[in-house]
Design a protein around this motif. Structure first.
Motif, PDB file in Angstrom:
ATOM      1  N   SER A   1      44.134-108.313 -56.332  1.00 28.18           N
ATOM      2  CA  SER A   1      44.492-109.714 -56.112  1.00 28.18           C
ATOM      3  C   SER A   1      44.726-110.455 -57.424  1.00 28.18           C
ATOM      4  O   SER A   1      45.667-111.240 -57.542  1.00 28.18           O
ATOM      5  CB  SER A   1      43.406-110.429 -55.300  1.00 28.18           C
ATOM      6  OG  SER A   1      43.346-109.890 -54.005  1.00 28.18           O
TER       7      SER A   1
ATOM      8  N   GLN B   1      30.068-115.032 -56.472  1.00 30.17           N
ATOM      9  CA  GLN B   1      30.123-114.624 -55.078  1.00 30.17           C
ATOM     10  C   GLN B   1      28.920-113.739 -54.807  1.00 30.17           C
ATOM     11  O   GLN B   1      28.467-113.011 -55.692  1.00 30.17           O
ATOM     12  CB  GLN B   1      31.424-113.918 -54.744  1.00 30.17           C
ATOM     13  CG  GLN B   1      31.597-112.570 -55.394  1.00 30.17           C
ATOM     14  CD  GLN B   1      32.711-111.785 -54.754  1.00 30.17           C
ATOM     15  OE1 GLN B   1      33.190-112.119 -53.685  1.00 30.17           O
ATOM     16  NE2 GLN B   1      33.126-110.727 -55.409  1.00 30.17           N
TER      17      GLN B   1
ATOM     18  N   HIS C   1      30.964-118.621 -53.685  1.00 32.65           N
ATOM     19  CA  HIS C   1      31.499-118.128 -52.417  1.00 32.65           C
ATOM     20  C   HIS C   1      30.514-117.133 -51.808  1.00 32.65           C
ATOM     21  O   HIS C   1      30.072-116.213 -52.491  1.00 32.65           O
ATOM     22  CB  HIS C   1      32.848-117.430 -52.631  1.00 32.65           C
ATOM     23  CG  HIS C   1      33.938-118.342 -53.052  1.00 32.65           C
ATOM     24  ND1 HIS C   1      34.821-118.896 -52.174  1.00 32.65           N
ATOM     25  CD2 HIS C   1      34.278-118.826 -54.276  1.00 32.65           C
ATOM     26  CE1 HIS C   1      35.678-119.665 -52.823  1.00 32.65           C
ATOM     27  NE2 HIS C   1      35.360-119.641 -54.110  1.00 32.65           N
TER      28      HIS C   1
ATOM     29  N   LYS D   1      29.658-114.003 -49.618  1.00 35.78           N
ATOM     30  CA  LYS D   1      30.357-112.802 -49.170  1.00 35.78           C
ATOM     31  C   LYS D   1      30.291-112.716 -47.655  1.00 35.78           C
ATOM     32  O   LYS D   1      29.274-113.079 -47.081  1.00 35.78           O
ATOM     33  CB  LYS D   1      29.706-111.551 -49.773  1.00 35.78           C
ATOM     34  CG  LYS D   1      30.061-111.305 -51.207  1.00 35.78           C
ATOM     35  CD  LYS D   1      29.441-109.985 -51.631  1.00 35.78           C
ATOM     36  CE  LYS D   1      29.761-109.650 -53.058  1.00 35.78           C
ATOM     37  NZ  LYS D   1      29.143-108.402 -53.471  1.00 35.78           N
TER      38      LYS D   1
ATOM     39  N   ALA E   1      33.895-113.002 -49.166  1.00 33.82           N
ATOM     40  CA  ALA E   1      34.790-114.061 -49.615  1.00 33.82           C
ATOM     41  C   ALA E   1      36.213-113.525 -49.664  1.00 33.82           C
ATOM     42  O   ALA E   1      36.432-112.363 -49.982  1.00 33.82           O
ATOM     43  CB  ALA E   1      34.370-114.543 -50.997  1.00 33.82           C
ATOM     44  N   SER E   2      37.161-114.370 -49.372  1.00 30.83           N
ATOM     45  CA  SER E   2      38.565-113.997 -49.429  1.00 30.83           C
ATOM     46  C   SER E   2      38.992-113.864 -50.896  1.00 30.83           C
ATOM     47  O   SER E   2      38.777-114.778 -51.698  1.00 30.83           O
ATOM     48  CB  SER E   2      39.390-115.075 -48.728  1.00 30.83           C
ATOM     49  OG  SER E   2      40.702-115.104 -49.201  1.00 30.83           O
ATOM     50  N   ALA E   3      39.602-112.737 -51.230  1.00 31.72           N
ATOM     51  CA  ALA E   3      40.087-112.535 -52.598  1.00 31.72           C
ATOM     52  C   ALA E   3      41.122-113.597 -52.960  1.00 31.72           C
ATOM     53  O   ALA E   3      41.158-114.066 -54.097  1.00 31.72           O
ATOM     54  CB  ALA E   3      40.673-111.132 -52.746  1.00 31.72           C
ATOM     55  N   GLU E   4      41.917-114.008 -51.994  1.00 33.49           N
ATOM     56  CA  GLU E   4      42.932-115.031 -52.246  1.00 33.49           C
ATOM     57  C   GLU E   4      42.276-116.365 -52.607  1.00 33.49           C
ATOM     58  O   GLU E   4      42.761-117.087 -53.478  1.00 33.49           O
ATOM     59  CB  GLU E   4      43.839-115.197 -51.026  1.00 33.49           C
ATOM     60  CG  GLU E   4      44.750-114.007 -50.766  1.00 33.49           C
ATOM     61  CD  GLU E   4      44.045-112.816 -50.119  1.00 33.49           C
ATOM     62  OE1 GLU E   4      42.987-112.992 -49.464  1.00 33.49           O
ATOM     63  OE2 GLU E   4      44.532-111.691 -50.295  1.00 33.49           O
ATOM     64  N   GLU E   5      41.175-116.705 -51.930  1.00 35.35           N
ATOM     65  CA  GLU E   5      40.456-117.944 -52.254  1.00 35.35           C
ATOM     66  C   GLU E   5      39.884-117.888 -53.660  1.00 35.35           C
ATOM     67  O   GLU E   5      39.931-118.869 -54.409  1.00 35.35           O
ATOM     68  CB  GLU E   5      39.299-118.157 -51.265  1.00 35.35           C
ATOM     69  CG  GLU E   5      39.582-119.136 -50.177  1.00 35.35           C
ATOM     70  CD  GLU E   5      38.355-119.386 -49.333  1.00 35.35           C
ATOM     71  OE1 GLU E   5      37.348-119.902 -49.870  1.00 35.35           O
ATOM     72  OE2 GLU E   5      38.415-119.050 -48.148  1.00 35.35           O
TER      73      GLU E   5
END
Length: 119
Positions: A23, A81, A100, A102, A104-108
């Motif tokens: 990402s 995270q 964040h 877990k 957690a969205s890698a995009e976020e």
């Protein structure tokens, strides 16, 4: 988005580390690591150029506090995270660091990285 910024990834779960790495690279960052221990992370922070970091709180050899303290004291932005809560000392040491839970969205995480680097 990340403009070739060197991003440290400290994560001891291999699958999560690989997703984060992909990402960050897809967003134009250059990955430093990933590494899965405090020991390996400290070696990198003392020698590598790092613009920002994604740090897992609990690692194979302890919590990430020494790494976070080192980076935050030098003004390097970090994102935490974890599957557990953030230790109170880290909230004081790195008050502006996003946290964040877990999974957690890698995009976020990458979006937060970009915002931190742009500051």
């Amino acid at each position: 988005m990340l403009n070739q910024s060197p991003i440290l990834i400290v994560e001891d779960e291999v699958l999560i580390a690989l997703v984060l790495k992909a990402s960050v690279e897809d967003a134009g960052g250059v990955v430093v690591g990933p590494v899965g221990s405090v020991t390996a992370a400290m070696e990198l922070v003392e020698t590598a150029d790092i613009a920002a970091a994604i740090l897992d709180v609990q690692l194979s050899d302890g919590d990430v506090v020494p790494v976070a303290e080192y980076l935050c004291a030098r003004g390097v932005p970090v994102i935490f995270q974890s599957g557990v809560s953030l230790p109170a000392g880290l909230k004081v040491q790195c008050p502006d660091a996003p946290f964040h839970k877990k999974p957690a969205s890698a995009e976020e995480l990458v979006k937060d990285l970009a915002a931190l680097i742009d500051r």
